[in-house]
Design a protein around this motif. Structure first.
Motif, PDB file in Angstrom:
ATOM      1  N   ASP A 580       0.816  -1.217   0.000  1.00 36.56           N
ATOM      2  CA  ASP A 580       0.000   0.000   0.000  1.00 36.56           C
ATOM      3  C   ASP A 580       0.847   1.264   0.000  1.00 36.56           C
ATOM      4  OD1 ASP A 580      -2.567  -1.099  -0.040  1.00 36.56           O
ATOM      5  OD2 ASP A 580      -2.492  -1.500   2.107  1.00 36.56           O
ATOM      6  N   LEU A 581       1.959   1.202   0.674  1.00 40.01           N
ATOM      7  CA  LEU A 581       2.752   2.413   0.872  1.00 40.01           C
ATOM      8  C   LEU A 581       3.957   2.424  -0.069  1.00 40.01           C
ATOM      9  CD1 LEU A 581       2.497   2.517   4.777  1.00 40.01           C
ATOM     10  CD2 LEU A 581       0.985   3.555   3.083  1.00 40.01           C
ATOM     11  N   GLY A 582       5.067   2.899   0.377  1.00 40.07           N
ATOM     12  CA  GLY A 582       6.236   3.002  -0.478  1.00 40.07           C
ATOM     13  C   GLY A 582       7.254   3.926   0.152  1.00 40.07           C
ATOM     14  N   PHE A 583       8.268   4.293  -0.577  1.00 42.54           N
ATOM     15  CA  PHE A 583       9.337   5.141  -0.064  1.00 42.54           C
ATOM     16  C   PHE A 583       9.787   6.078  -1.178  1.00 42.54           C
ATOM     17  CE2 PHE A 583      13.750   6.226   0.716  1.00 42.54           C
ATOM     18  CZ  PHE A 583      13.772   6.480   2.075  1.00 42.54           C
ATOM     19  N   PRO A 584       9.994   7.353  -0.881  1.00 43.09           N
ATOM     20  CA  PRO A 584       9.769   8.033   0.399  1.00 43.09           C
ATOM     21  C   PRO A 584       8.323   8.489   0.526  1.00 43.09           C
ATOM     22  CG  PRO A 584      10.688   9.563  -1.177  1.00 43.09           C
ATOM     23  CD  PRO A 584      10.615   8.238  -1.890  1.00 43.09           C
ATOM     24  N   ALA A 585       7.969   8.993   1.706  1.00 45.50           N
ATOM     25  CA  ALA A 585       6.658   9.594   1.908  1.00 45.50           C
ATOM     26  C   ALA A 585       6.656  11.019   1.367  1.00 45.50           C
ATOM     27  CB  ALA A 585       6.301   9.611   3.394  1.00 45.50           C
TER      28      ALA A 585
END
Length: 955
Positions: A580-585
């Motif tokens: 769902d997320l990742g890098f960077p924010a």
């Protein structure tokens, strides 16, 4: 425009109707909306609607899982929700995974309070885990109540087994790069926690404590060196004098520090000679009740290496040692004597100074134990609590003849943020992250000999600060200064409830096992299945042959809890929630204290692992205070609880307060402020109700009027709405929500309520239901509503959902699958806006003239009046463009326009109009009853009721 029942039956009006109630009943209705969102799983409905869109990632800074949420928590989560929903309406895919910090001291303290301090480690950990889960459940309920849209079914918790395992792997990553070392250093130490504390766990408050001036007698061995330094004979007892606020450190004194460039005097006081800083000598002698004659003055550098005796040497042979003079730039002449006594175990500057002169770790005296008592072996004071020992130390120094003065002072002193008790610096062997280039003390313990030196962490982190966008901009200076000046990061803690540092040290040398990184991965795999508890029960023989295991001992340090939250970019964004997320924010958002907390630890860990910050931007909000600007506290009775606001007014009011307050400073809240927010909400709600009611019989597909055929003021309304939309989107992108809310409120109150809708009522209510004048107005109102609901939705979530369900029910059941409304293009919009701005100014002058005669009792309402406006230039042209419809703009029964001289200011006169009142439209006209059969109607109403209807072009 209210009408009697009899009037409306006889001569019907297009009275507005809507199921959207005037009263919000928020406190009762909001929980039903939350249940509906959960039942329909709106979070994932919205995510599916944005599938494939560009992502916007606001990574949640984890609140600590202990205690009910307070107003600061509510501000934080609401701001995050407003931003996320702003991005949703802009069309982004916005995954939002809420998180909790679940390890650490406060939870252990709660378990100790409930079950005592003697629980077996495994049982304590089990109870900590259960307690944290219960706290998360309680806090989550309150966060949901605020209307926050999030993946509540799958939050991140730092106590998740996979997250704990991932944190061990993050530690391994930074060790592999050579940033971690084991060393003896003074760290912030809490006797109640019996652990090292991070800088972010330290707060300061004023205390009243002792001050003392202590004489250190010159050693017989260095008598000649002192004479040579000062260039005079020393024929009397001689001593150097220090001033300190910490009597308890005197037993551990090992050196004396002077500044190499400051001047120091040898002063004859009669009975003995004293060495004092030149600029402080007079005030010091006054404290001692002495007078003196300076014999010689030298720079501090001349005193280097001269040895003095410990001031307690004559009281116990255990203190029979030297205190040599060392040179140190940190010494100043602002107070005291200009000479600083050095107890290297209890001060960072003292420690560094002694180490620089070659003192080994084994030579550093460290009699203070973790619980705040002196070791039993310490002469004279062994076994005593250090704070209680202060008095005895002072008395013993006096008996020794070396206490020259005792007084007290109020000064700022560091305290534990949990226990509110004083801290000390205490040298302990801990694990550190080094900020600068490695030296003999900070060599990366796993870095192979000859391996390339990693770039200093301070340099990497400062470059990351430069690359970050800050809201507000002053956050840059704050974080930059903290990184530039911070000491090495102490990673280790002496606790049970935390992620372990799974190391084995060789018993005879203290060296890490050569397979440490492999062992860490083995531990991580076990933790994935059984949690951190597996390390508690682990033995060396679980990871190495039995014979080898006998040579090693297991460490029981846990990681600083700031490492837990500070590595969530690794353990969560690219770990438990990587899909769902990742890098960077895109954004981290927290309170201003997190420049030294989560922002800080996240920056350092990502800089070590990735060479960059884990965020592109940082947003900081201030602290909440009462409406007088005072800190909220139980003792003052001024605490405002978010739960109470939700129960009394509704969470919507709390959301509106957050959005309408400048979060970059202190955020004030109290009953007076709440009342103003409630009034503001009512204005917006009433405006919404008018919009919904007057579009209830309108279909945009069947009834819309083409822009080119719309009335002039309706085209203006769409142009003004487009202008508002552009302004609000721009403000939202800058996270300037208090200005954004001000714009939304002003639009509802001034552009609509006080102007456009006020003018529109006559046309909406009295023209033929399906006529072009009315449908033109409804077309504009429909576009305004479609736009306004989307603009307000991030802030007034519940109200927008409720209104959207009435206005444009869709299969998803939420406004947050929508994007910004596309308004019709208005040709010549800029000129249109300018012209109507002039009309509005003239209208205000006319309204003032009418209000003057109304207050004098000449008329009861504006429709009983007629006005004459005298204008010139562009204003005259703008008013003239309205023709006979000027009266509808002034909301009077008649309006005359007179052209004034060039440059003449606009003026207006008003008086009571002649004519009769129309029973339907309430205008006063001379031709009421002129149409046969309709004695109480004006011809306009007869046409609107029974004929082809009136024509309108402008208003």
């Amino acid at each position: 425009m209210a009408k009697t029942t009899e009037d409306t039956k006889k001569y019907p009006l297009n009275l507005p109707d809507t199921p959207f109630p005037m009263r919000g009943g928020l406190a009762k209705r909001e929980p039903a909306w939350i249940d509906e969102w959960e039942r329909k799983d709106i979070y994932h409905v919205v995510r599916r609607a944005r599938q494939g869109a560009k992502k916007f990632l606001l990574h949640d800074g984890p609140p600590y899982a202990n205690g009910d949420i307070h107003l600061g928590h509510a501000v934080n989560k609401i701001l995050k929700d407003i931003i996320n929903k702003t991005k949703l309406i802009e069309g982004y895919d916005v995954p939002y995974v809420p998180g909790w910090d679940c390890h650490g001291m406060p939870i252990e303290i709660q378990i100790e309070k409930q079950y005592g301090k003697n629980l077996p480690p495994e049982e304590r950990q089990a109870k900590c885990r259960a307690y944290a889960h219960e706290q998360v459940k309680r806090q989550m309920k309150d966060f949901k109540r605020l209307g926050v849209l999030a993946d509540w079914g799958n939050p991140y918790l730092t106590l998740r087994h996979d997250t704990e395992a991932s944190e061990i792997r993050a530690l391994a990553e930074i060790m592999k790069k050579g940033y971690v070392y084991r060393g003896l250093k003074p760290v912030n130490w809490c006797f109640d926690c019996q652990s090292a504390l991070a800088e972010a766990e330290v707060e300061y408050k004023d205390i009243k404590g002792p001050t003392l001036d202590v004489a250190f007698p010159l050693s017989d061995e260095d008598h000649a060196k002192a004479e040579k330094a000062f260039g005079v004979a020393i024929t009397k007892p001689c001593a150097i004098v220090i001033w300190t606020t910490t009597p308890w450190t005197i037993p551990a004194n090992q050196a004396l520090n002077v500044h190499p460039e400051l001047s120091y005097q040898l002063i004859d006081t009669g009975s003995r000679l004293l060495i004092l800083g030149e600029t402080l000598a007079a005030s010091a002698l006054e404290r001692y009740g002495m007078t003196g004659t300076p014999l010689a003055t030298v720079k501090g550098s001349a005193l280097e290496g001269i040895r003095f005796r410990h001031p307690l040497a004559e009281m116990d042979k255990g203190y029979s040692r030297f205190s040599p003079v060392l040179l140190a730039d940190y010494v100043d002449a602002s107070a005291g004597t200009g000479i600083v006594h050095s107890a290297p175990a209890y001060g960072v500057d003292d420690f560094n100074s002694c180490k620089r002169y070659g003192m080994t770790n084994d030579e550093i005296l460290n009699p203070v134990q973790g619980d705040g008592t002196y070791a039993e072996s310490l002469p004279l004071f062994g076994g005593m609590n250090i704070w209680k020992a202060n008095r005895k130390i002072l008395d013993t120094l006096r008996l020794a003849g070396n206490l020259l003065n005792e007084s007290s002072i109020t000064h700022s002193y560091m305290h534990c943020w949990r226990h509110k008790t004083p801290l000390i610096y205490r040298a302990t062997t801990q694990w550190f992250v080094r900020m600068d280039k490695a030296n003999s003390d900070t060599r990366g313990v796993l870095q192979p000999e000859g391996a390339a030196e990693p770039e200093p962490l301070r340099d990497v982190a400062l470059r990351g600060v430069d690359a970050t966008t800050f809201y507000p901009p002053w956050g840059y200076n704050r974080l930059h200064a903290m990184i530039a000046n911070r000491p090495d990061w102490c990673l280790s803690r002496q606790r049970i409830w935390g992620v372990p540092m799974p190391f084995f040290l060789k018993k005879d040398t203290g060296e890490l096992h050569p397979r440490t990184l492999e062992i860490m991965e083995e531990v991580a795999k076990k933790v994935e299945k059984g949690g951190i508890e597996v390390w508690t029960t682990a033995k060396a023989s679980d990871f190495m042959p039995e014979e080898e295991a006998k040579l090693y001992e297991k460490t029981n340090n846990t990681l600083d809890v700031w490492f837990d939250s500070g590595t969530t970019h690794y353990t969560v964004m690219r770990g438990s929630h990587k899909d769902d997320l990742g890098f960077p924010a895109d954004l981290y958002l927290e309170g201003s204290d997190q420049h030294r907390g989560w922002f800080h630890s996240s920056l350092l860990t990502a800089s070590m692992i990735d060479g960059r910050p884990p965020y592109n931007a940082l947003l900081t909000h201030g602290f909440t205070v009462d409406e007088n600007g005072e800190k909220m506290s139980k003792s003052k009775g001024n605490i405002v609880r978010p739960q109470e606001i939700s129960d009394k007014y509704g969470a919507e009011i709390l959301r509106l307060w957050v959005a309408s307050t400048d979060y970059t400073g202190e955020m004030r809240l109290g009953q007076t402020i709440l009342k103003g927010v409630v009034d503001s909400y009512r204005r917006i709600r009433n405006t919404l109700r008018f919009l919904l009611a007057n579009t209830s019989d309108f279909s945009i597909e069947k009834d819309a009027v083409d822009v080119k055929d719309m009335l002039d003021i309706d085209r203006w309304a769409i142009a003004r709405t487009a202008e508002l939309q552009a302004e609000v989107i721009k403000l939202g992108d800058k996270y300037d929500f208090h200005t954004l809310v001000s714009q939304l409120h002003a639009f509802a109150s001034e552009d609509l309520g006080s102007f456009y809708l006020d003018i529109l009522k006559d046309r909406l209510y009295t023209t033929k239901a399906d006529s072009l004048p009315r449908r033109s107005a409804q077309t504009a109102l429909w576009h305004i509503t479609a736009t306004y609901l989307r603009l307000m939705a991030p802030v007034l979530t519940f109200t927008a959902e409720e209104a959207f369900a009435v206005f444009s029910p869709n299969k998803d059941g939420t406004i947050f699958t929508e994007t910004h409304h596309k308004l019709p293009e208005i040709d010549g919009a800029e000129d249109l806006l300018k012209r109507w701005a002039l009309i509005r100014e003239a209208r205000s002058i006319a309204q003032k003239a009418v209000e003057d005669i109304r207050s004098q009792g000449e008329v009861g309402s504006s429709l009983q009046a007629e006005v004459e406006i005298r204008a010139s230039g562009d204003t005259y042209d703008a008013l003239a463009s309205l023709g006979d419809e000027l009266k509808f703009v002034t909301v009077t029964s008649a309006a005359t326009l007179v052209k004034g001289a060039d440059g003449e200011a606009t003026v207006c006169t008003a008086h009571k109009t002649a004519g009769e009142k129309c029973a339907r439209c309430w205008h006063y006209e001379s031709d009421v009853g002129s149409v046969e059969g309709y004695a109480d109607l004006c011809p306009r109403c007869v046409s609107n009721l029974f004929g082809n209807g009136e024509l309108r072009a402008k208003a």
